[in-house]
Scaffold this motif. Structure first.
Motif, PDB file in Angstrom:
ATOM      1  N   ASN A  18       0.822  -1.205   0.000  1.00  0.00           N
ATOM      2  CA  ASN A  18       0.000   0.000   0.000  1.00  0.00           C
ATOM      3  C   ASN A  18       0.860   1.260   0.000  1.00  0.00           C
ATOM      4  OD1 ASN A  18      -2.937  -1.108   0.712  1.00  0.00           O
ATOM      5  ND2 ASN A  18      -1.430  -2.278   1.884  1.00  0.00           N
ATOM      6  N   ASP A  32       2.170   5.564   3.744  1.00  0.00           N
ATOM      7  CA  ASP A  32       2.667   4.186   3.751  1.00  0.00           C
ATOM      8  C   ASP A  32       3.665   3.944   2.615  1.00  0.00           C
ATOM      9  OD1 ASP A  32       1.425   3.358   6.085  1.00  0.00           O
ATOM     10  OD2 ASP A  32      -0.398   2.730   5.050  1.00  0.00           O
ATOM     11  N   GLY A  34       4.514   0.360   1.421  1.00  0.00           N
ATOM     12  CA  GLY A  34       4.408  -1.083   1.547  1.00  0.00           C
ATOM     13  C   GLY A  34       4.972  -1.863   0.374  1.00  0.00           C
ATOM     14  N   VAL A  59       3.100   6.978   8.115  1.00  0.00           N
ATOM     15  CA  VAL A  59       2.936   5.536   8.266  1.00  0.00           C
ATOM     16  C   VAL A  59       1.707   5.261   9.136  1.00  0.00           C
ATOM     17  CG1 VAL A  59       4.027   3.377   8.976  1.00  0.00           C
ATOM     18  CG2 VAL A  59       5.429   5.265   8.096  1.00  0.00           C
ATOM     19  N   THR A  60       0.874   4.323   8.689  1.00  0.00           N
ATOM     20  CA  THR A  60      -0.354   4.016   9.422  1.00  0.00           C
ATOM     21  C   THR A  60      -0.137   2.969  10.507  1.00  0.00           C
ATOM     22  OG1 THR A  60      -1.005   2.315   7.819  1.00  0.00           O
ATOM     23  CG2 THR A  60      -1.763   4.583   7.407  1.00  0.00           C
ATOM     24  N   HIS A  61       0.678   1.940  10.204  1.00  0.00           N
ATOM     25  CA  HIS A  61       0.971   0.898  11.189  1.00  0.00           C
ATOM     26  C   HIS A  61       2.110   0.037  10.664  1.00  0.00           C
ATOM     27  CE1 HIS A  61      -1.930  -0.950   8.452  1.00  0.00           C
ATOM     28  NE2 HIS A  61      -1.638  -2.154   8.923  1.00  0.00           N
ATOM     29  N   GLU A  62       2.547  -0.897  11.488  1.00  0.00           N
ATOM     30  CA  GLU A  62       3.812  -1.586  11.237  1.00  0.00           C
ATOM     31  C   GLU A  62       3.717  -2.849  10.394  1.00  0.00           C
ATOM     32  OE1 GLU A  62       2.145  -3.644  14.914  1.00  0.00           O
ATOM     33  OE2 GLU A  62       2.144  -1.632  14.060  1.00  0.00           O
ATOM     34  N   HIS A  66       2.551  -2.175   4.669  1.00  0.00           N
ATOM     35  CA  HIS A  66       2.459  -0.722   4.837  1.00  0.00           C
ATOM     36  C   HIS A  66       3.813  -0.079   5.145  1.00  0.00           C
ATOM     37  CE1 HIS A  66      -1.999  -0.528   4.889  1.00  0.00           C
ATOM     38  NE2 HIS A  66      -1.840  -1.794   5.222  1.00  0.00           N
ATOM     39  N   CYS A  67       4.780  -0.868   5.598  1.00  0.00           N
ATOM     40  CA  CYS A  67       6.050  -0.246   6.021  1.00  0.00           C
ATOM     41  C   CYS A  67       7.294  -0.818   5.353  1.00  0.00           C
ATOM     42  CB  CYS A  67       6.195  -0.319   7.542  1.00  0.00           C
ATOM     43  SG  CYS A  67       6.718  -1.915   8.207  1.00  0.00           S
ATOM     44  N   VAL A  70       9.785   1.837   4.126  1.00  0.00           N
ATOM     45  CA  VAL A  70       9.952   3.062   4.924  1.00  0.00           C
ATOM     46  C   VAL A  70      11.414   3.384   5.164  1.00  0.00           C
ATOM     47  CG1 VAL A  70       9.593   4.095   7.202  1.00  0.00           C
ATOM     48  CG2 VAL A  70       7.699   2.938   6.050  1.00  0.00           C
ATOM     49  N   THR A  87       3.880   2.687  16.990  1.00  0.00           N
ATOM     50  CA  THR A  87       4.174   2.195  15.638  1.00  0.00           C
ATOM     51  C   THR A  87       5.663   2.269  15.354  1.00  0.00           C
ATOM     52  OG1 THR A  87       1.979   2.753  14.812  1.00  0.00           O
ATOM     53  CG2 THR A  87       3.733   2.557  13.177  1.00  0.00           C
TER      54      THR A  87
END
Length: 267
Positions: A18, A32, A34, A59-62, A66-67, A70, A87
C-alpha cells in the motif's frame, strides 16, 4: 487540473502493498510505503512524478504491506517520517535505522500543519500496535484514507464525514473468505473487529459518511485471495444504488491495483 488543488494518486493498494501519493503546491507526501523503494520510485514515475520531490512519509501501522519501504526511502531520500510512538517501536526491527532528525512522533487524534497541508490522524481498530489513519486538508478539500480496520467507530465516522475523496477498505468478499483455503484462525482474525472491512461492511460504512461534497471513492486493500476488483466494485455499487446514492452521477467509484498506479487526479 488546478494549480492550487489537492491532488491524489493511489500508487498501490492491496493486502500485498500500500502506497498513496498526495500533493499540494508546497508538499509532496506519501502515505505508507508497503513496496520496495525501487517499485515506489517506478510507480511515481508512471504518474509523472520524481521521488526526489517527496518530502514526507506518513505511516499508518507496522504491518509489512504498509512499512516495507519506509527505511530505505527515509535513508536514501531524506524524508521526514511520521508515525505514532508505538508504531515506531513496533516497526523498528523491520525498517532499520532512520536518522533521528527524520523521526517524527505523530499521535492519533491530533492535527499536524505543514504549511499548506493539514493532516488529521485518527485511531482505528486493527491488530497492530497502535494503528491510525489520516485525513488530509488543503484549500477547502479533504481526502481520507481508511483501510485496515475491523469496523468504523462513531468517532471515526464523525471525523471523516463528507470528505471530497476517500480511499476506503473493501478487503474481502465474506463468502469467498469463509469458503477459501485460509486456516480458520486467520479467517476469524480477518472477520473480527480488529480485522478488515468486507465489501459489504465498506459499502455500509461509506453510506454513513458520504456527503454532498464527496466526488471520488477508491476501493482499497483488496485481498488477492478473497476478493476481485469486479466483485468489490459490483457489491459496493449495488448497495449504494439500492439506497439511492448517485453512483456515477454524484460521485465516481475507482478500483485500485497492487501494481498499477491510479492516474493523478485533482479533488
Amino acid at each position: 487540473m488546478s494549480e492550487d488543488s489537492l491532488k491524489v494518486s493511489v500508487l498501490a493498494s492491496s493486502s500485498s502493498g500500500n502506497v498513496t501519493y498526495i500533493e499540494t503546491p508546497e508538499h509532496h507526501v506519501l502515505v505508507d510505503a508497503g513496496m520496495s523503494g525501487k517499485k515506489i520510485k517506478e510507480s511515481l514515475e508512471s504518474i509523472g512524478k520524481d521521488i526526489n520531490t517527496i518530502d514526507s512519509l506518513f505511516v499508518t501501522h507496522e504491518h509489512t504491506d504498509h512499512c516495507k519501504g519506509v527505511g530505505i526511502l527515509a535513508r536514501r531520500y531524506g524524508l521526514n517520517v511520521y508515525a505514532n510512538e508505538k508504531t515506531w517501536a513496533a516497526m523498528a526491527h523491520k525498517i532499520g535505522k532512520v536518522p533521528d532528525d527524520q523521526i517524527n512522533i505523530f499521535q492519533h487524534n491530533k492535527v499536524l500543519s505543514l504549511d499548506d497541508l493539514d493532516i488529521e490522524s485518527f485511531a482505528v481498530s486493527h491488530d497492530a500496535a497502535d494503528p491510525q489513519f489520516y485525513k488530509f486538508h488543503h484549500n477547502g478539500k479533504d481526502f481520507v484514507i481508511l483501510t485496515d480496520t475491523g469496523y468504523v467507530s462513531d468517532r471515526v465516522e464523525q471525523t471523516i464525514k463528507n470528505a471530497d475523496g476517500y480511499l476506503f477498505e473493501c478487503n474481502h468478499d465474506t463468502e469467498m473468505l469463509r469458503n477459501g483455503f485460509y486456516p480458520w484462525p486467520l479467517k476469524q482474525r480477518i472477520l473480527s473487529e480488529k480485522g478488515h472491512l468486507s465489501n459489504e461492511d465498506g459499502a455500509h460504512a461509506l453510506m454513513d459518511v458520504l456527503g454532498n461534497r464527496t466526488k471520488q471513492i477508491y476501493l482499497g486493500h483488496l485481498s488477492p485471495e478473497n476478493n476481485t476488483k469486479t466483485v468489490a466494485h459490483t457489491a459496493v455499487e449495488n448497495i449504494l444504488e439500492n439506497h439511492d446514492f448517485g453512483v456515477g452521477d454524484d460521485f465516481l467509484i475507482h478500483d485500485t491495483d497492487p501494481q498499477v498506479a491510479d492516474p493523478l487526479i485533482s479533488l
